[in-house]
Design an enzyme around this catalytic site. Structure first.
Site, mmCIF file in Angstrom:
data_model
loop_
_atom_site.group_PDB
_atom_site.id
_atom_site.type_symbol
_atom_site.label_atom_id
_atom_site.label_comp_id
_atom_site.label_asym_id
_atom_site.label_seq_id
_atom_site.Cartn_x
_atom_site.Cartn_y
_atom_site.Cartn_z
ATOM 1 N N LYS A 73 0.859 -1.188 0.000
ATOM 2 C CA LYS A 73 0.000 0.000 0.000
ATOM 3 C C LYS A 73 0.889 1.231 0.000
ATOM 4 O O LYS A 73 1.935 1.248 0.659
ATOM 5 C CB LYS A 73 -0.869 0.022 1.266
ATOM 6 C CG LYS A 73 -2.063 0.928 1.167
ATOM 7 C CD LYS A 73 -3.237 0.225 0.521
ATOM 8 C CE LYS A 73 -4.417 1.141 0.340
ATOM 9 N NZ LYS A 73 -5.553 0.465 -0.256
ATOM 10 N N GLY A 174 -24.128 3.677 4.024
ATOM 11 C CA GLY A 174 -23.272 4.267 2.989
ATOM 12 C C GLY A 174 -23.795 3.977 1.598
ATOM 13 O O GLY A 174 -23.912 2.813 1.199
ATOM 14 N N GLY A 176 -22.523 5.096 -1.453
ATOM 15 C CA GLY A 176 -21.525 5.542 -2.430
ATOM 16 C C GLY A 176 -21.492 4.583 -3.597
ATOM 17 O O GLY A 176 -22.489 3.929 -3.940
ATOM 18 N N ASN A 177 -20.314 4.450 -4.204
ATOM 19 C CA ASN A 177 -20.182 3.629 -5.412
ATOM 20 C C ASN A 177 -20.562 2.174 -5.167
ATOM 21 O O ASN A 177 -21.196 1.539 -6.003
ATOM 22 C CB ASN A 177 -18.747 3.702 -5.923
ATOM 23 C CG ASN A 177 -18.406 5.108 -6.366
ATOM 24 O OD1 ASN A 177 -19.236 5.779 -6.974
ATOM 25 N ND2 ASN A 177 -17.220 5.569 -6.041
ATOM 26 N N VAL A 178 -20.179 1.639 -4.033
ATOM 27 C CA VAL A 178 -20.487 0.238 -3.731
ATOM 28 C C VAL A 178 -21.924 0.115 -3.210
ATOM 29 O O VAL A 178 -22.711 -0.711 -3.690
ATOM 30 C CB VAL A 178 -19.493 -0.337 -2.694
ATOM 31 C CG1 VAL A 178 -19.890 -1.745 -2.282
ATOM 32 C CG2 VAL A 178 -18.069 -0.329 -3.253
HETATM 33 P P1 NAI Z 1 -17.653 6.077 -1.593
HETATM 34 O O1 NAI Z 1 -16.781 7.158 -1.077
HETATM 35 O O2 NAI Z 1 -18.147 6.115 -3.002
HETATM 36 O O3 NAI Z 1 -18.953 5.943 -0.651
HETATM 37 C C1 NAI Z 1 -18.943 6.029 0.714
HETATM 38 C C2 NAI Z 1 -20.331 6.541 1.133
HETATM 39 O O4 NAI Z 1 -20.424 6.449 2.563
HETATM 40 C C3 NAI Z 1 -20.587 7.986 0.744
HETATM 41 O O5 NAI Z 1 -21.865 8.099 0.127
HETATM 42 C C4 NAI Z 1 -20.568 8.712 2.083
HETATM 43 O O6 NAI Z 1 -21.401 9.868 2.101
HETATM 44 C C5 NAI Z 1 -21.080 7.630 3.013
HETATM 45 N N1 NAI Z 1 -20.785 7.806 4.427
HETATM 46 C C6 NAI Z 1 -19.718 8.403 5.007
HETATM 47 N N2 NAI Z 1 -19.830 8.358 6.347
HETATM 48 C C7 NAI Z 1 -20.975 7.686 6.616
HETATM 49 C C8 NAI Z 1 -21.636 7.310 7.815
HETATM 50 N N3 NAI Z 1 -21.141 7.601 9.009
HETATM 51 N N4 NAI Z 1 -22.807 6.637 7.719
HETATM 52 C C9 NAI Z 1 -23.328 6.326 6.514
HETATM 53 N N5 NAI Z 1 -22.745 6.662 5.343
HETATM 54 C C10 NAI Z 1 -21.583 7.327 5.397
HETATM 55 O O7 NAI Z 1 -16.865 4.709 -1.309
HETATM 56 P P2 NAI Z 1 -17.094 3.292 -1.993
HETATM 57 O O8 NAI Z 1 -16.193 3.154 -3.150
HETATM 58 O O9 NAI Z 1 -18.549 3.042 -2.141
HETATM 59 O O10 NAI Z 1 -16.491 2.334 -0.867
HETATM 60 C C11 NAI Z 1 -17.230 2.060 0.311
HETATM 61 C C12 NAI Z 1 -16.380 1.226 1.252
HETATM 62 O O11 NAI Z 1 -15.994 0.021 0.596
HETATM 63 C C13 NAI Z 1 -15.071 1.885 1.706
HETATM 64 O O12 NAI Z 1 -14.777 1.454 3.025
HETATM 65 C C14 NAI Z 1 -14.041 1.313 0.749
HETATM 66 O O13 NAI Z 1 -12.730 1.325 1.326
HETATM 67 C C15 NAI Z 1 -14.563 -0.103 0.615
HETATM 68 N N6 NAI Z 1 -14.142 -0.752 -0.622
HETATM 69 C C16 NAI Z 1 -14.475 -0.218 -1.835
HETATM 70 C C17 NAI Z 1 -14.088 -0.852 -3.000
HETATM 71 C C18 NAI Z 1 -14.493 -0.334 -4.338
HETATM 72 O O14 NAI Z 1 -14.351 -1.088 -5.327
HETATM 73 N N7 NAI Z 1 -15.020 0.880 -4.447
HETATM 74 C C19 NAI Z 1 -13.264 -2.089 -2.969
HETATM 75 C C20 NAI Z 1 -13.040 -2.620 -1.622
HETATM 76 C C21 NAI Z 1 -13.438 -1.931 -0.513
#
Ligand code: NAI
Length: 346
Positions: A73, A174, A176-178
């Site tokens: 990392k 959450g 977000g993208n996932v």
């Molecule tokens: P993202 O940044 O697109 O989405 C995160 C979402 O969580 C945002 O909508 C944000 O507003 C929300 N959020 C923040 N604090 C919060 C809270 N206290 N309560 C509820 N929602 C909250 O991130 P993404 O890409 O969706 O990733 C989500 C998680 O999955 C992260 O922990 C990331 O490290 C992990 N991850 C993502 C991968 C990927 O392919 N995108 C791969 C492996 C792990």
């Protein structure tokens, strides 16, 4: 005796003021793969600690997903001084200097565009944009992560509730993208959704499109659901939240969900089936790895569809030896790393 890190390289570029660390936890299975995070750390020690923790996690995730990669990392200290492009060129030179031992990609705080810049200096970069119409793996890893999480939730529900997802309520933390893609898949499978996100618009859209019920961000772990799916930040499962969980299944995409390793035992004591995060959310790195190896989207899908089988075998082993499943997962990952290393050496 847990595996220790192989090397930690400090980046201190005078010209651009770039400060960072590339931690190589293990190259026993192959080059150490793991993204590059840009984050504002209070101290140098916090930055190094994060790189050590994240690179170890990548070793376990890659080994468990059956990928021919070790774990590494990079973390860079934000804010970047001056020109962003110059900073990522400097980072590219640091990656190149490792002679292919470390493969980078985007992570929290970095973008596809940043990786395009890194690629000007170093070859060992993944997470670059796909050309339209290509069958090759690559592009946004999030839908693959979401698919893995969805399949893992199905497996957990089958195991704990003996049913499919129809009528089962999933609390998604959450959007977000996932989280967003996961919610769509869950709705299509007949699950009901309770959702929380500090961005109100995301919640409103989910209520309108997928009939979800919005919930408080501070209490989503206590929402009346059978499954809690953390898809936001890490360290949300703590000695405070675990006793307040309503769900008896925790399975989501967020990295590092347990605040401490001991929280795995707490979940077990509270009768919660916990699906280890790095097994569940491996879809993203599976896609990144396939891109690097020049494989196809079908190869990615085949590997992602193995996630539930891996989970099942971990659940069975954890039950047989009466240990928390996170402990059993770490043991299994270390076994795979050592066995793979022995095979490569033979
Ligand atoms: P993202 O940044 O697109 O989405 C995160 C979402 O969580 C945002 O909508 C944000 O507003 C929300 N959020 C923040 N604090 C919060 C809270 N206290 N309560 C509820 N929602 C909250 O991130 P993404 O890409 O969706 O990733 C989500 C998680 O999955 C992260 O922990 C990331 O490290 C992990 N991850 C993502 C991968 C990927 O392919 N995108 C791969 C492996 C792990």
């Amino acid at each position: 005796m847990p595996l220790t890190h192989e090397a930690v390289h400090l980046i201190d570029d005078r010209e651009t003021g770039l400060h960072g660390v590339i931690a190589l936890h293990s190259t026993r299975l192959g080059p150490a793969a793991g993204g590059c995070r840009l984050w504002a750390y209070d101290t140098h020690s916090d930055m190094v600690t994060d790189a050590l923790r994240l690179s170890r996690g990548m070793s376990y995730k890659n080994a468990m997903a059956g990928l021919p990669f070790g774990g590494g990392k990079a973390v860079l200290n934000a804010p970047l001084e001056g020109d962003r492009r110059a900073a990522f060129l400097a980072f590219g030179r640091a990656v190149k200097a490792l002679g292919g031992c470390y493969i980078t990609a985007e992570d929290v705080g970095t973008t596809v565009e940043d990786m395009r810049v890194v690629r000007e200096e170093a070859r060992s970069v993944a997470g670059l944009p796909l050309m339209p119409g290509q069958d090759r793996a690559g592009g946004d890893p999030s839908p693959w992560t979401a698919l893995g999480v969805f399949l893992a939730i199905e497996e957990c529900v089958r195991r704990r509730l003996g049913s499919d997802l129809k009528g089962v309520t999933v609390a998604v933390q959450g959007l977000g993208n996932v989280g967003r893609v996961l919610c769509r898949m869950l709705t299509e499978a007949g699950a009901k959704l309770i959702v929380a996100d500090p961005v109100a618009e995301r919640v409103r859209r989910m209520e309108a499109i997928n009939g979800a019920r919005g919930w408080s961000v501070t209490n989503i772990h206590g929402a009346p659901a059978e499954v809690f799916a953390p898809c936001a930040l890490g360290a949300g499962l703590t000695s405070y939240t675990i006793p307040r969980l309503h769900a008896k299944i925790v399975c989501g995409g967020a990295n590092n969900q347990l605040q401490t390793d001991e929280d795995g035992l707490l979940l077990l004591d509270h009768g919660v089936l916990y699906a280890p995060d790095y097994v569940v959310n491996a879809g993203g790195i599976i896609n990144v790895s396939a891109e690097y190896l020049g494989e196809t989207r079908d190869d990615v899908e085949t590997r992602v569809r193995q996630i539930p089988l891996r989970l099942r075998s971990l659940f069975e082993r954890a039950e047989a030896v009466h240990l928390p499943v996170n402990v059993v997962a770490d043991q299994r990952a270390e076994e795979l790393i050592c066995a793979g290393a022995a095979k490569r050496a033979a």
